[in-house]
Design an enzyme around this catalytic site. Structure first.
Site, PDB file in Angstrom:
ATOM      1  N   LYS A 115       0.828  -1.211   0.000  1.00 36.83           N
ATOM      2  CA  LYS A 115       0.000   0.000   0.000  1.00 36.83           C
ATOM      3  C   LYS A 115       0.861   1.260   0.000  1.00 36.83           C
ATOM      4  O   LYS A 115       0.465   2.275  -0.559  1.00 36.83           O
ATOM      5  CB  LYS A 115      -0.966  -0.001   1.183  1.00 36.83           C
ATOM      6  CG  LYS A 115      -2.117  -0.971   0.991  1.00 36.83           C
ATOM      7  CD  LYS A 115      -3.307  -0.615   1.865  1.00 36.83           C
ATOM      8  CE  LYS A 115      -4.480  -1.548   1.596  1.00 36.83           C
ATOM      9  NZ  LYS A 115      -5.565  -1.405   2.565  1.00 36.83           N
ATOM     10  N   LYS A 197      -3.497 -10.981  -6.633  1.00 35.62           N
ATOM     11  CA  LYS A 197      -4.846 -11.253  -6.113  1.00 35.62           C
ATOM     12  C   LYS A 197      -5.847 -10.258  -6.698  1.00 35.62           C
ATOM     13  O   LYS A 197      -5.477  -9.124  -7.048  1.00 35.62           O
ATOM     14  CB  LYS A 197      -4.867 -11.220  -4.578  1.00 35.62           C
ATOM     15  CG  LYS A 197      -4.881  -9.844  -3.986  1.00 35.62           C
ATOM     16  CD  LYS A 197      -5.425  -9.825  -2.557  1.00 35.62           C
ATOM     17  CE  LYS A 197      -5.581  -8.354  -2.166  1.00 35.62           C
ATOM     18  NZ  LYS A 197      -6.195  -8.029  -0.953  1.00 35.62           N
ATOM     19  N   LYS A 200     -10.189  -4.992  -4.752  1.00 36.05           N
ATOM     20  CA  LYS A 200     -11.282  -4.068  -5.065  1.00 36.05           C
ATOM     21  C   LYS A 200     -10.787  -2.713  -5.552  1.00 36.05           C
ATOM     22  O   LYS A 200     -11.521  -1.976  -6.187  1.00 36.05           O
ATOM     23  CB  LYS A 200     -12.294  -3.941  -3.908  1.00 36.05           C
ATOM     24  CG  LYS A 200     -11.766  -3.629  -2.521  1.00 36.05           C
ATOM     25  CD  LYS A 200     -12.923  -3.355  -1.561  1.00 36.05           C
ATOM     26  CE  LYS A 200     -12.988  -4.186  -0.303  1.00 36.05           C
ATOM     27  NZ  LYS A 200     -11.908  -4.057   0.666  1.00 36.05           N
TER      28      LYS A 200
HETATM   29  P1  TYM Z   1     -10.554  -6.429   2.905  1.00 34.66           P
HETATM   30  O1  TYM Z   1     -11.634  -5.422   3.037  1.00 34.66           O
HETATM   31  O2  TYM Z   1      -9.406  -6.145   2.028  1.00 34.66           O
HETATM   32  O3  TYM Z   1     -11.165  -7.818   2.449  1.00 34.66           O
HETATM   33  C1  TYM Z   1     -12.270  -8.412   3.099  1.00 34.66           C
HETATM   34  C2  TYM Z   1     -12.106  -9.923   3.139  1.00 34.66           C
HETATM   35  O4  TYM Z   1     -12.001 -10.425   1.810  1.00 34.66           O
HETATM   36  C3  TYM Z   1     -10.827 -11.237   1.687  1.00 34.66           C
HETATM   37  N1  TYM Z   1     -10.287 -11.078   0.329  1.00 34.66           N
HETATM   38  C4  TYM Z   1     -10.065 -12.090  -0.524  1.00 34.66           C
HETATM   39  N2  TYM Z   1     -10.249 -13.414  -0.409  1.00 34.66           N
HETATM   40  C5  TYM Z   1      -9.940 -14.195  -1.478  1.00 34.66           C
HETATM   41  N3  TYM Z   1      -9.475 -13.700  -2.641  1.00 34.66           N
HETATM   42  C6  TYM Z   1      -9.272 -12.373  -2.813  1.00 34.66           C
HETATM   43  N4  TYM Z   1      -8.814 -11.907  -3.972  1.00 34.66           N
HETATM   44  C7  TYM Z   1      -9.569 -11.500  -1.717  1.00 34.66           C
HETATM   45  N5  TYM Z   1      -9.511 -10.156  -1.541  1.00 34.66           N
HETATM   46  C8  TYM Z   1      -9.940  -9.914  -0.287  1.00 34.66           C
HETATM   47  C9  TYM Z   1      -9.867 -10.697   2.743  1.00 34.66           C
HETATM   48  O5  TYM Z   1      -8.904 -11.655   3.104  1.00 34.66           O
HETATM   49  C10 TYM Z   1     -10.821 -10.361   3.874  1.00 34.66           C
HETATM   50  O6  TYM Z   1     -11.105 -11.514   4.630  1.00 34.66           O
HETATM   51  N6  TYM Z   1      -7.790  -5.930   7.051  1.00 34.66           N
HETATM   52  C11 TYM Z   1      -9.027  -6.494   6.533  1.00 34.66           C
HETATM   53  C12 TYM Z   1     -10.270  -5.984   7.233  1.00 34.66           C
HETATM   54  C13 TYM Z   1     -10.263  -6.156   8.710  1.00 34.66           C
HETATM   55  C14 TYM Z   1     -10.421  -7.385   9.409  1.00 34.66           C
HETATM   56  C15 TYM Z   1     -10.393  -7.033  10.789  1.00 34.66           C
HETATM   57  C16 TYM Z   1     -10.599  -8.692   8.994  1.00 34.66           C
HETATM   58  C17 TYM Z   1     -10.116  -5.175   9.625  1.00 34.66           C
HETATM   59  N7  TYM Z   1     -10.202  -5.698  10.887  1.00 34.66           N
HETATM   60  C18 TYM Z   1     -10.507  -8.014  11.782  1.00 34.66           C
HETATM   61  C19 TYM Z   1     -10.715  -9.678   9.997  1.00 34.66           C
HETATM   62  C20 TYM Z   1     -10.672  -9.319  11.355  1.00 34.66           C
HETATM   63  C21 TYM Z   1      -9.138  -6.132   5.055  1.00 34.66           C
HETATM   64  O7  TYM Z   1      -8.530  -5.206   4.581  1.00 34.66           O
HETATM   65  O8  TYM Z   1     -10.049  -6.847   4.363  1.00 34.66           O
END
Ligand code: TYM
Length: 334
Positions: A115, A197, A200
């Site tokens: 990032k 990967k 979004k």
């Molecule tokens: P975020 O918002 O990037 O993504 C949300 C969830 O989607 C999963 N994910 C994927 N899984 C498979 N293939 C992909 N291409 C892919 N892209 C995203 C992520 O692994 C995630 O589970 N830091 C976290 C948000 C967060 C969080 C937490 C998660 C904040 N606090 C506490 C768990 C527990 C994040 O940026 O997710």
């Protein structure tokens, strides 16, 4: 543990329109825990502002992410659905945990490195300490299990290290959480560059299939997906594009990879991509419909937010009063 149930916690950032990676790697798996666990699913808006957001869009996406949770099958009566910034203990514990997280640990986080490279003009302190806020999210609810995609594994390991460190200094305070990474959808790759990967925030719209894309858009994106120059529909090294498409197909159909390979044996890439696109679009049709209904009822979404925040607040407060005592903060007596 709160009450008689163990706790599941996960979060999604409202930082862009959610993708089938978010769906298959995370949200789709959340509902399975509702009976056995007390489940908290959070819209992590505080994490989202580590990258510059347009305020009106962030607000809209916060509603949308909550609506998507429900549209993907999470019943607000069986799951605590809430918005992170509505429960101030996340920020409070986040600060405290910052003081138990090492500079070196945060420097090693690959997401921070990625990032920072993408946002070279805004490498702010929040981006750096993002993992300790994430640890706070999890530890605040004495969470046992955290369902996430593979990309969050490193953050989760750090949350465990922070919990263990705190427990060692002050005695048992936090449950040390385990990750739950599903076998199939844990890493959905970009359709245009299948060694990356699916993300979004990818600027190339053709690389990303969004949960709310129209059927036509979904099929068009799959038709344009990068493949390779031979003509075999099998999973193999050097065939990352085909492997990813097969993986997406098996996630949506619950077929095994072997079954899928047999089904498509001898088919041309064009027909194969069309079949995967149609399967994906059809599987998401009901989510899109339900989402549209929910977004038309803002008052309902607000009532879910309020109920979720209240429930989360109650349990977050319990952990915080323990933490405050352990670190040596004085109690305010009125
Ligand atoms: P975020 O918002 O990037 O993504 C949300 C969830 O989607 C999963 N994910 C994927 N899984 C498979 N293939 C992909 N291409 C892919 N892209 C995203 C992520 O692994 C995630 O589970 N830091 C976290 C948000 C967060 C969080 C937490 C998660 C904040 N606090 C506490 C768990 C527990 C994040 O940026 O997710």
């Amino acid at each position: 543990m709160f009450g008689d149930k163990k706790v599941v916690f996960s979060g999604v950032q409202p930082s862009g329109n959610l993708t089938i990676g978010n769906y298959l790697g995370a949200i789709r798996n959340f509902g399975a825990f509702s009976e056995q666990y007390h489940c908290y699913y959070c819209v992590v808006d505080m994490h989202a502002i580590t990258v510059r957001q347009n305020p009106a869009e962030l607000r809209r996406r916060t509603y949308e992410t909550l609506a998507l949770y429900i549209a993907c099958g999470l019943d607000p009566q069986k799951n605590t659905l809430f918005v992170q910034s509505h429960v101030p203990q996340h920020a409070e514990l986040g600060w405290i945990l910052d003081c138990y997280t090492m500079f070196g640990e945060l420097s090693r986080m690959t997401q921070f490195k990625d990032k920072s490279a993408k946002n070279a003009d805004n490498i702010n302190a929040g981006l750096f300490t993002y993992p300790s806020l994430m640890a706070a999210d999890i530890l605040l609810y004495q969470t046992e299990l955290v369902p996430v995609g593979v990309d969050q594994k490193q953050h989760l390991e750090l949350a465990r290290d922070i919990a263990n460190r705190f427990n060692q200094i002050y005695g048992e305070t936090f449950v040390v959480p385990d990750g739950y990474i599903s076998k199939d959808g844990a890493k959905i790759m970009s359709l245009q560059d299948p060694i990356k990967k699916m993300s979004k925030s990818d600027p190339n719209e053709n690389a990303v299939v969004r949960i709310l894309d129209s059927k036509d858009d979904i099929i068009r994106k799959f038709k344009r997906a990068v493949t390779d120059s031979d003509n075999k529909i099998v999973r193999a090294e050097g065939k990352e594009g085909i492997t990813n498409l097969l993986n997406i197909y098996t996630c949506f159909t619950n077929k095994t990879p072997e079954e899928a390979e047999r089904e498509f044996a001898g088919m041309g890439y064009g027909d194969f991509k069309l079949a995967v696109g149609e399967t994906c679009a059809d599987a998401l049709a009901s989510v899109r419909e339900e989402f549209a209904k929910l977004m038309a009822d803002k008052a309902y979404l607000e009532s879910v937010m309020a109920q979720g925040a209240q429930d989360a607040y109650k349990n977050a407060r319990r952990t915080m009063s323990k933490v405050r005592r352990k670190v040596g903060f004085t109690e305010l007596k009125f």
